[in-house]
Scaffold this motif. Structure first.
Motif, PDB file in Angstrom:
ATOM      1  N   LEU A  56      47.128  63.299  52.099  1.00  0.00           N
ATOM      2  CA  LEU A  56      46.145  63.723  51.108  1.00  0.00           C
ATOM      3  C   LEU A  56      44.975  64.399  51.822  1.00  0.00           C
ATOM      4  N   PRO A  57      44.223  65.233  51.094  1.00  0.00           N
ATOM      5  CA  PRO A  57      42.964  65.703  51.673  1.00  0.00           C
ATOM      6  C   PRO A  57      42.038  64.501  51.857  1.00  0.00           C
ATOM      7  N   GLY A  58      41.159  64.541  52.864  1.00  0.00           N
ATOM      8  CA  GLY A  58      40.226  63.442  53.096  1.00  0.00           C
ATOM      9  C   GLY A  58      39.480  63.078  51.819  1.00  0.00           C
ATOM     10  N   LEU A  59      39.348  61.789  51.564  1.00  0.00           N
ATOM     11  CA  LEU A  59      38.709  61.332  50.335  1.00  0.00           C
ATOM     12  C   LEU A  59      37.199  61.570  50.396  1.00  0.00           C
ATOM     13  N   VAL A  60      36.609  61.754  49.220  1.00  0.00           N
ATOM     14  CA  VAL A  60      35.173  62.014  49.099  1.00  0.00           C
ATOM     15  C   VAL A  60      34.589  60.996  48.119  1.00  0.00           C
ATOM     16  N   ASP A  61      33.567  60.256  48.559  1.00  0.00           N
ATOM     17  CA  ASP A  61      32.945  59.254  47.689  1.00  0.00           C
ATOM     18  C   ASP A  61      31.587  59.759  47.224  1.00  0.00           C
ATOM     19  N   LEU A  62      31.410  59.824  45.909  1.00  0.00           N
ATOM     20  CA  LEU A  62      30.146  60.289  45.339  1.00  0.00           C
ATOM     21  C   LEU A  62      29.088  59.191  45.292  1.00  0.00           C
ATOM     22  N   HIS A  63      29.463  57.945  45.654  1.00  0.00           N
ATOM     23  CA  HIS A  63      28.566  56.827  45.345  1.00  0.00           C
ATOM     24  C   HIS A  63      28.725  55.711  46.374  1.00  0.00           C
ATOM     25  N   THR A  64      27.969  55.811  47.475  1.00  0.00           N
ATOM     26  CA  THR A  64      28.041  54.822  48.557  1.00  0.00           C
ATOM     27  C   THR A  64      26.645  54.318  48.887  1.00  0.00           C
ATOM     28  N   HIS A  65      26.526  53.013  49.091  1.00  0.00           N
ATOM     29  CA  HIS A  65      25.253  52.449  49.561  1.00  0.00           C
ATOM     30  C   HIS A  65      25.397  52.123  51.040  1.00  0.00           C
ATOM     31  N   THR A  81      30.053  54.319  57.670  1.00  0.00           N
ATOM     32  CA  THR A  81      30.969  55.455  57.849  1.00  0.00           C
ATOM     33  C   THR A  81      32.254  55.017  58.562  1.00  0.00           C
ATOM     34  N   ARG A  82      32.167  53.987  59.382  1.00  0.00           N
ATOM     35  CA  ARG A  82      33.392  53.420  59.974  1.00  0.00           C
ATOM     36  C   ARG A  82      34.270  52.819  58.876  1.00  0.00           C
ATOM     37  N   ALA A  83      33.642  52.089  57.955  1.00  0.00           N
ATOM     38  CA  ALA A  83      34.385  51.534  56.814  1.00  0.00           C
ATOM     39  C   ALA A  83      34.992  52.654  55.968  1.00  0.00           C
ATOM     40  N   ALA A  84      34.220  53.739  55.791  1.00  0.00           N
ATOM     41  CA  ALA A  84      34.708  54.883  55.014  1.00  0.00           C
ATOM     42  C   ALA A  84      35.950  55.487  55.665  1.00  0.00           C
ATOM     43  N   ALA A  85      35.902  55.684  56.993  1.00  0.00           N
ATOM     44  CA  ALA A  85      37.049  56.269  57.705  1.00  0.00           C
ATOM     45  C   ALA A  85      38.290  55.394  57.565  1.00  0.00           C
ATOM     46  N   VAL A  86      38.103  54.072  57.680  1.00  0.00           N
ATOM     47  CA  VAL A  86      39.233  53.148  57.522  1.00  0.00           C
ATOM     48  C   VAL A  86      39.844  53.285  56.128  1.00  0.00           C
ATOM     49  N   GLY A  87      38.999  53.565  55.140  1.00  0.00           N
ATOM     50  CA  GLY A  87      39.476  53.724  53.771  1.00  0.00           C
ATOM     51  C   GLY A  87      40.029  55.094  53.457  1.00  0.00           C
ATOM     52  N   GLY A  88      39.981  56.026  54.439  1.00  0.00           N
ATOM     53  CA  GLY A  88      40.519  57.372  54.211  1.00  0.00           C
ATOM     54  C   GLY A  88      39.487  58.389  53.768  1.00  0.00           C
ATOM     55  N   PHE A  89      38.210  58.028  53.808  1.00  0.00           N
ATOM     56  CA  PHE A  89      37.148  58.943  53.377  1.00  0.00           C
ATOM     57  C   PHE A  89      36.665  59.794  54.553  1.00  0.00           C
ATOM     58  N   THR A  90      36.476  61.086  54.280  1.00  0.00           N
ATOM     59  CA  THR A  90      35.904  61.985  55.286  1.00  0.00           C
ATOM     60  C   THR A  90      34.509  62.460  54.884  1.00  0.00           C
ATOM     61  N   ALA A  91      34.060  62.062  53.691  1.00  0.00           N
ATOM     62  CA  ALA A  91      32.693  62.374  53.259  1.00  0.00           C
ATOM     63  C   ALA A  91      32.235  61.323  52.254  1.00  0.00           C
ATOM     64  N   GLY A 115      24.076  60.283  59.943  1.00  0.00           N
ATOM     65  CA  GLY A 115      25.470  60.576  59.602  1.00  0.00           C
ATOM     66  C   GLY A 115      26.111  61.506  60.615  1.00  0.00           C
ATOM     67  N   GLN A 116      25.363  62.519  61.028  1.00  0.00           N
ATOM     68  CA  GLN A 116      25.895  63.449  62.033  1.00  0.00           C
ATOM     69  C   GLN A 116      26.155  62.747  63.362  1.00  0.00           C
ATOM     70  N   GLU A 117      25.280  61.827  63.712  1.00  0.00           N
ATOM     71  CA  GLU A 117      25.428  61.104  64.982  1.00  0.00           C
ATOM     72  C   GLU A 117      26.594  60.124  64.951  1.00  0.00           C
ATOM     73  N   SER A 118      26.860  59.528  63.786  1.00  0.00           N
ATOM     74  CA  SER A 118      27.903  58.493  63.709  1.00  0.00           C
ATOM     75  C   SER A 118      29.290  59.089  63.940  1.00  0.00           C
ATOM     76  N   GLY A 119      29.528  60.292  63.394  1.00  0.00           N
ATOM     77  CA  GLY A 119      30.767  60.997  63.688  1.00  0.00           C
ATOM     78  C   GLY A 119      32.015  60.506  62.985  1.00  0.00           C
ATOM     79  N   TYR A 120      31.898  59.489  62.123  1.00  0.00           N
ATOM     80  CA  TYR A 120      33.106  58.963  61.477  1.00  0.00           C
ATOM     81  C   TYR A 120      33.415  59.629  60.142  1.00  0.00           C
ATOM     82  N   CYS A 121      32.385  60.139  59.463  1.00  0.00           N
ATOM     83  CA  CYS A 121      32.621  60.967  58.273  1.00  0.00           C
ATOM     84  C   CYS A 121      31.320  61.702  57.968  1.00  0.00           C
ATOM     85  N   ASP A 122      31.407  62.719  57.119  1.00  0.00           N
ATOM     86  CA  ASP A 122      30.208  63.449  56.724  1.00  0.00           C
ATOM     87  C   ASP A 122      29.386  62.579  55.778  1.00  0.00           C
TER      88      ASP A 122
END
Length: 435
Positions: A56-65, A81-91, A115-122
């Motif tokens: 699939l294309p990388g997942l995008v979440d509109l609503h993250t705390h 963002t590490r949790a996001a990457a594990v879940g398949g999210f790239t943004a 976010g830019q420094e973390s490098g795991y997703c946008d």
């Protein structure tokens, strides 16, 4: 984090659940897609044997705390963002209810840089609609848009913009740069002291009820305001059958209204509150089985545009206490795709191409992201997620990448596992493990 080679071959991947194909990634982009690409084209590439897994294309979440700045005890931009990457999210879109509130160009730029420094997703910051989320005065919407973060989505999420005049002004203001106001629909006077969905279970338990009309009345007002102004409104975490009908009506008029649903509102009901386990305390509250079925149907027919996690991490002391004192919210990034597979794919309501639409393409479009939520096609950015839909496993929050453990799925068996996540061609998750 180590960098992989700039050429990767995903062998025999089922793009959007179709027939197995080879996908060649080169210099951060999809270079070729085809059945059995020739060796001459793929020589020297790192090979990932997809074995018929779904791509699939990388997942995008509109609503993250992400909680940073201010509540780093529950989450940081890095852990989130590490949790996001594990879940398949790239943004992910990072909500504004931080300490300090993301209501100025300075704070949204800080979150964007982290976010830019973390490098795991946008990480795309969401700006507050009002100063301090207090609902009285518009925040610096224009300055946040013009900042390095380029904010296009504004929300007081966690609180409702309940003043109709302020809501109208916000809608008018963002129209100039094609922004969107994302509304947390909750009429505060109707939910004072509310602990759970108002209905048979709340009456039985003696807990103060949270009526569906508290959500529906705000949605009705706001779709009318958006139509009047000619602006864009997005409804956060829609949770009732009545809300679905209002959004459906607004869309039938051609108004610029979009809506999201959370994974937990697609699966869980207010019956779970009988346990008094605060892990089930969430805003908006878990609703009835009838609401859950209406939400699934609306996501399937496109009335609800997308799935958004509303990932809301809390430290254990804010959740492991009596119901009345517990914080509202659930973590959701690492289980979202599994819940959607369980409720929508395995039930035949959506196919994998539609999952890509609802969890990647549409949320990216609503958030006006470029380079995310793109098709898996030659020349497109290689933001990709490989999923093993045949995998089944009980959820164990102890293994989460998130800093918090407040998952409502502990011990529940869910299908599907993200095996690889690629951010612009670079693996952030390999064989289910963070890189």
């Amino acid at each position: 984090m180590s960098h992989s080679e700039n050429r990767t071959l995903l062998r025999a991947a089922r793009v959007l659940g179709g027939e197995p194909q080879d996908v060649l990634v080169e210099d951060g982009r999809v270079a070729a897609v085809g059945q059995r690409l020739p060796d001459t084209a793929t020589r020297g590439a790192e090979v990932i044997e997809a074995d018929g897994q779904v791509l699939l294309p990388g997942l995008v979440d509109l609503h993250t705390h992400l909680r940073e700045p201010g509540r780093e005890d529950s989450e940081t931009v890095l852990t989130g963002t590490r949790a996001a990457a594990v879940g398949g999210f790239t943004a992910v879109h990072a909500m504004a209810n931080t300490f300090p509130v993301a209501d100025t160009a300075g704070v949204v730029e800080q979150v964007w840089r982290l976010g830019q420094e973390s490098g795991y997703c946008d990480v795309q910051p969401v700006g507050a609609v009002t100063v301090g989320l207090e609902g009285r005065q518009l925040a610096e919407l224009g300055a946040m848009f013009e900042s390095a973060a380029g904010v296009r989505v504004f929300s007081d999420d966690g609180k409702c913009v309940d003043d109709a005049v302020i809501m109208r002004r916000a809608l008018e203001y963002v129209k100039a740069f094609d922004g969107v106001i994302a509304q947390h629909a909750q009429e505060p006077r109707l939910t004072e002291g509310a602990q759970m969905n108002e209905g048979a279970v709340s009456a039985e338990l003696g807990l103060t009820g949270w009526p569906a009309v508290a959500e529906e009345s705000i949605i009705a007002r706001d779709v009318l305001l958006a139509a009047h102004v000619g602006s864009r409104v997005h409804i956060c975490h829609l949770s009732t059958a009545g809300s679905v009908e209002i959004v459906r009506w607004a869309k039938s008029k051609g108004w610029n209204v979009t809506a999201e649903v959370t994974p937990h509102h697609l699966l869980l009901t207010d019956d779970l509150v009988r346990s008094y386990d605060p892990v089930y305390k969430v805003n908006p509250p878990l609703r009835t089985e009838a609401d859950v079925l209406a939400l699934r149907e609306a996501l399937a027919d496109g009335t609800i545009d997308c799935v958004a996690t509303d990932h809301a991490p809390h430290p254990h002391e804010d959740k492991d206490c009596e119901w009345g004192a517990a914080a509202m919210g659930m973590v959701g990034l690492e289980t979202a795709l599994s819940v959607v597979q369980h409720t929508m794919v395995d039930t035949g309501l959506l196919d994998w191409a539609q999952v890509a639409d609802r969890m990647s393409l549409r949320p990216a479009r609503i958030g006006r992201l470029t380079g995310q939520g793109r098709p898996v096609a030659e020349g497109e950015p290689a933001n990709l997620v490989l999923v093993d839909p045949g995998h089944r496993e009980a959820v164990d929050p102890a293994g989460f990448a998130s800093r918090s453990r407040n998952s409502p799925y502990r011990g529940r068996e869910l299908p599907g596992r993200v095996t690889h996540t690629l951010l612009r061609g670079r693996a952030t998750v390999r064989e289910g493990k963070l890189v």
